[in-house]
Design a protein around this motif. Structure first.
Motif, PDB file in Angstrom:
ATOM      1  N   GLU A 153       0.816  -1.209   0.000  1.00 22.79           N
ATOM      2  CA  GLU A 153       0.000   0.000   0.000  1.00 22.79           C
ATOM      3  C   GLU A 153       0.852   1.262   0.000  1.00 22.79           C
ATOM      4  OE1 GLU A 153      -0.195  -2.522   2.272  1.00 22.79           O
ATOM      5  OE2 GLU A 153      -2.219  -2.722   3.040  1.00 22.79           O
ATOM      6  N   LYS A 154       2.082   1.144   0.483  1.00 19.80           N
ATOM      7  CA  LYS A 154       2.974   2.296   0.576  1.00 19.80           C
ATOM      8  C   LYS A 154       3.327   2.859  -0.802  1.00 19.80           C
ATOM      9  CE  LYS A 154       4.784   0.694   4.928  1.00 19.80           C
ATOM     10  NZ  LYS A 154       5.945   0.400   5.759  1.00 19.80           N
ATOM     11  N   PHE A 155       3.046   2.112  -1.859  1.00 16.71           N
ATOM     12  CA  PHE A 155       3.331   2.571  -3.215  1.00 16.71           C
ATOM     13  C   PHE A 155       2.165   3.352  -3.820  1.00 16.71           C
ATOM     14  CE2 PHE A 155       6.635  -0.598  -2.879  1.00 16.71           C
ATOM     15  CZ  PHE A 155       7.681  -0.035  -3.586  1.00 16.71           C
ATOM     16  N   ALA A 156       1.076   3.474  -3.106  1.00 21.73           N
ATOM     17  CA  ALA A 156      -0.119   4.124  -3.649  1.00 21.73           C
ATOM     18  C   ALA A 156       0.171   5.536  -4.158  1.00 21.73           C
ATOM     19  CB  ALA A 156      -1.236   4.141  -2.613  1.00 21.73           C
ATOM     20  N   ASP A 157       0.833   6.352  -3.354  1.00 23.01           N
ATOM     21  CA  ASP A 157       1.108   7.737  -3.763  1.00 23.01           C
ATOM     22  C   ASP A 157       2.057   7.785  -4.956  1.00 23.01           C
ATOM     23  OD1 ASP A 157      -0.559   8.734  -1.797  1.00 23.01           O
ATOM     24  OD2 ASP A 157       1.062   9.066  -0.354  1.00 23.01           O
ATOM     25  N   ALA A 158       3.090   6.943  -4.937  1.00 23.65           N
ATOM     26  CA  ALA A 158       4.055   6.928  -6.042  1.00 23.65           C
ATOM     27  C   ALA A 158       3.377   6.504  -7.346  1.00 23.65           C
ATOM     28  CB  ALA A 158       5.222   5.998  -5.713  1.00 23.65           C
ATOM     29  N   LEU A 159       2.445   5.538  -7.261  1.00 22.11           N
ATOM     30  CA  LEU A 159       1.717   5.110  -8.466  1.00 22.11           C
ATOM     31  C   LEU A 159       0.828   6.236  -8.978  1.00 22.11           C
ATOM     32  CD1 LEU A 159       0.833   1.442  -7.506  1.00 22.11           C
ATOM     33  CD2 LEU A 159       2.217   2.165  -9.453  1.00 22.11           C
ATOM     34  N   THR A 160       0.153   6.917  -8.067  1.00 21.92           N
ATOM     35  CA  THR A 160      -0.705   8.039  -8.458  1.00 21.92           C
ATOM     36  C   THR A 160       0.136   9.118  -9.121  1.00 21.92           C
ATOM     37  OG1 THR A 160      -2.222   7.565  -6.637  1.00 21.92           O
ATOM     38  CG2 THR A 160      -2.354   9.755  -7.607  1.00 21.92           C
ATOM     39  N   ASP A 161       1.314   9.402  -8.534  1.00 21.17           N
ATOM     40  CA  ASP A 161       2.212  10.406  -9.127  1.00 21.17           C
ATOM     41  C   ASP A 161       2.663   9.994 -10.528  1.00 21.17           C
ATOM     42  OD1 ASP A 161       1.975  11.865  -6.808  1.00 21.17           O
ATOM     43  OD2 ASP A 161       3.941  11.301  -6.009  1.00 21.17           O
ATOM     44  N   ALA A 162       2.760   8.678 -10.772  1.00 18.35           N
ATOM     45  CA  ALA A 162       3.170   8.167 -12.085  1.00 18.35           C
ATOM     46  C   ALA A 162       2.004   8.111 -13.065  1.00 18.35           C
ATOM     47  CB  ALA A 162       3.788   6.778 -11.936  1.00 18.35           C
ATOM     48  N   GLY A 163       0.801   8.452 -12.594  1.00 22.17           N
ATOM     49  CA  GLY A 163      -0.364   8.474 -13.471  1.00 22.17           C
ATOM     50  C   GLY A 163      -1.216   7.226 -13.428  1.00 22.17           C
ATOM     51  N   VAL A 164      -0.881   6.281 -12.555  1.00 21.14           N
ATOM     52  CA  VAL A 164      -1.663   5.048 -12.436  1.00 21.14           C
ATOM     53  C   VAL A 164      -2.869   5.339 -11.542  1.00 21.14           C
ATOM     54  CG1 VAL A 164      -1.686   2.657 -11.648  1.00 21.14           C
ATOM     55  CG2 VAL A 164       0.352   3.585 -12.759  1.00 21.14           C
ATOM     56  N   GLU A 165      -4.062   5.279 -12.148  1.00 22.83           N
ATOM     57  CA  GLU A 165      -5.288   5.578 -11.405  1.00 22.83           C
ATOM     58  C   GLU A 165      -6.160   4.351 -11.206  1.00 22.83           C
ATOM     59  OE1 GLU A 165      -7.229   8.717 -13.504  1.00 22.83           O
ATOM     60  OE2 GLU A 165      -5.561  10.105 -13.254  1.00 22.83           O
ATOM     61  N   VAL A 166      -6.011   3.362 -12.091  1.00 22.73           N
ATOM     62  CA  VAL A 166      -6.817   2.143 -12.003  1.00 22.73           C
ATOM     63  C   VAL A 166      -5.916   0.930 -12.169  1.00 22.73           C
ATOM     64  CG1 VAL A 166      -8.960   3.241 -12.822  1.00 22.73           C
ATOM     65  CG2 VAL A 166      -7.394   2.198 -14.465  1.00 22.73           C
ATOM     66  N   LEU A 167      -6.373  -0.210 -11.694  1.00 22.01           N
ATOM     67  CA  LEU A 167      -5.566  -1.420 -11.691  1.00 22.01           C
ATOM     68  C   LEU A 167      -5.068  -1.809 -13.081  1.00 22.01           C
ATOM     69  CD1 LEU A 167      -4.334  -3.780 -10.178  1.00 22.01           C
ATOM     70  CD2 LEU A 167      -6.539  -4.952 -10.342  1.00 22.01           C
ATOM     71  N   ASP A 168      -5.907  -1.691 -14.087  1.00 22.96           N
ATOM     72  CA  ASP A 168      -5.502  -2.090 -15.445  1.00 22.96           C
ATOM     73  C   ASP A 168      -4.271  -1.332 -15.947  1.00 22.96           C
ATOM     74  OD1 ASP A 168      -7.530  -3.941 -15.549  1.00 22.96           O
ATOM     75  OD2 ASP A 168      -8.888  -2.679 -16.697  1.00 22.96           O
ATOM     76  N   GLU A 169      -4.056  -0.134 -15.424  1.00 22.76           N
ATOM     77  CA  GLU A 169      -2.919   0.662 -15.855  1.00 22.76           C
ATOM     78  C   GLU A 169      -1.588   0.123 -15.323  1.00 22.76           C
ATOM     79  OE1 GLU A 169      -5.269   4.863 -16.539  1.00 22.76           O
ATOM     80  OE2 GLU A 169      -4.276   4.539 -14.621  1.00 22.76           O
ATOM     81  N   VAL A 170      -1.628  -0.761 -14.340  1.00 20.47           N
ATOM     82  CA  VAL A 170      -0.405  -1.398 -13.835  1.00 20.47           C
ATOM     83  C   VAL A 170       0.269  -2.170 -14.965  1.00 20.47           C
ATOM     84  CG1 VAL A 170       0.475  -3.189 -12.264  1.00 20.47           C
ATOM     85  CG2 VAL A 170      -1.145  -1.474 -11.426  1.00 20.47           C
ATOM     86  N   ALA A 171      -0.521  -2.758 -15.845  1.00 20.21           N
ATOM     87  CA  ALA A 171       0.026  -3.523 -16.972  1.00 20.21           C
ATOM     88  C   ALA A 171       0.787  -2.631 -17.952  1.00 20.21           C
ATOM     89  CB  ALA A 171      -1.091  -4.257 -17.701  1.00 20.21           C
ATOM     90  N   ASP A 172       0.507  -1.325 -17.939  1.00 18.63           N
ATOM     91  CA  ASP A 172       1.170  -0.392 -18.850  1.00 18.63           C
ATOM     92  C   ASP A 172       2.531   0.070 -18.349  1.00 18.63           C
ATOM     93  OD1 ASP A 172      -1.025  -0.530 -20.535  1.00 18.63           O
ATOM     94  OD2 ASP A 172      -2.020   1.182 -19.588  1.00 18.63           O
ATOM     95  N   LEU A 173       2.876  -0.268 -17.117  1.00 20.09           N
ATOM     96  CA  LEU A 173       4.162   0.169 -16.558  1.00 20.09           C
ATOM     97  C   LEU A 173       5.306  -0.589 -17.224  1.00 20.09           C
ATOM     98  CD1 LEU A 173       3.308   0.227 -12.733  1.00 20.09           C
ATOM     99  CD2 LEU A 173       3.586   2.205 -14.237  1.00 20.09           C
ATOM    100  N   ASP A 174       6.210   0.155 -17.865  1.00 20.87           N
ATOM    101  CA  ASP A 174       7.394  -0.499 -18.414  1.00 20.87           C
ATOM    102  C   ASP A 174       8.508  -0.440 -17.360  1.00 20.87           C
ATOM    103  OD1 ASP A 174       8.601   2.047 -18.553  1.00 20.87           O
ATOM    104  OD2 ASP A 174       8.091   2.297 -20.669  1.00 20.87           O
ATOM    105  N   ASP A 175       9.654  -1.002 -17.662  1.00 20.03           N
ATOM    106  CA  ASP A 175      10.739  -1.079 -16.677  1.00 20.03           C
ATOM    107  C   ASP A 175      11.169   0.297 -16.178  1.00 20.03           C
ATOM    108  OD1 ASP A 175      10.672  -3.821 -16.863  1.00 20.03           O
ATOM    109  OD2 ASP A 175      12.395  -3.975 -18.214  1.00 20.03           O
ATOM    110  N   ASP A 176      11.265   1.266 -17.089  1.00 18.68           N
ATOM    111  CA  ASP A 176      11.665   2.619 -16.686  1.00 18.68           C
ATOM    112  C   ASP A 176      10.635   3.234 -15.740  1.00 18.68           C
ATOM    113  OD1 ASP A 176      13.980   2.470 -18.211  1.00 18.68           O
ATOM    114  OD2 ASP A 176      13.100   3.502 -19.940  1.00 18.68           O
TER     115      ASP A 176
END
Length: 122
Positions: free
Chosen positions: A18-41
């Motif tokens: 859960e501690k990654f929630a803010d970092a994911l939001t800052d990266a533009g991840v708003e919904v679970l399906d967008e996790v699949a769009d994360l590349d290595d960078d």
């Protein structure tokens, strides 16, 4: 959209990240399906932004990898699949309907008289 955000929260909670929630939001991840769009960078950027320790980073990478591989099943989905059953309805010579299979143990069997069955078929 709110329901999708809840799926993301459940995902993070299931992997205890859960501690990654803010970092994911800052990266533009708003919904679970967008996790699949994360590349290595992007993953490295989220990790850098989070400022978390090595074990949390390992859990995060494992969670993202599992999601991308289709291995993550949300708790409600996993429970639903476990409880899915197929009921088989049969009629005996008298026209009574009996349910067989796992669903039969969960429900009262339905017995329908010939007259009621005719009414239902109208």
């Amino acid at each position: 959209r709110m329901r999708s955000a809840n799926k993301l929260e459940a995902f993070l909670k299931d992997y205890r990240i859960e501690k990654f929630a803010d970092a994911l939001t800052d990266a533009g991840v708003e919904v679970l399906d967008e996790v699949a769009d994360l590349d290595d960078d992007m993953i490295e950027e989220v990790i850098k932004t989070s400022g978390l320790k090595a074990l949390h980073v390992k859990k995060f990478k494992k969670a993202v990898q599992a999601y991308k591989a289709g291995e993550y099943k949300p708790p409600a989905e996993a429970e639903q699949k476990e409880n899915e059953t197929t009921a088989v309805a049969t009629t005996d010579k008298a026209g009574a309907v009996a349910t067989t299979g796992k669903a039969a143990a969960l429900e009262k069997p339905a017995f329908i008289s010939s007259r009621d069955r005719k009414d239902l078929l109208k």
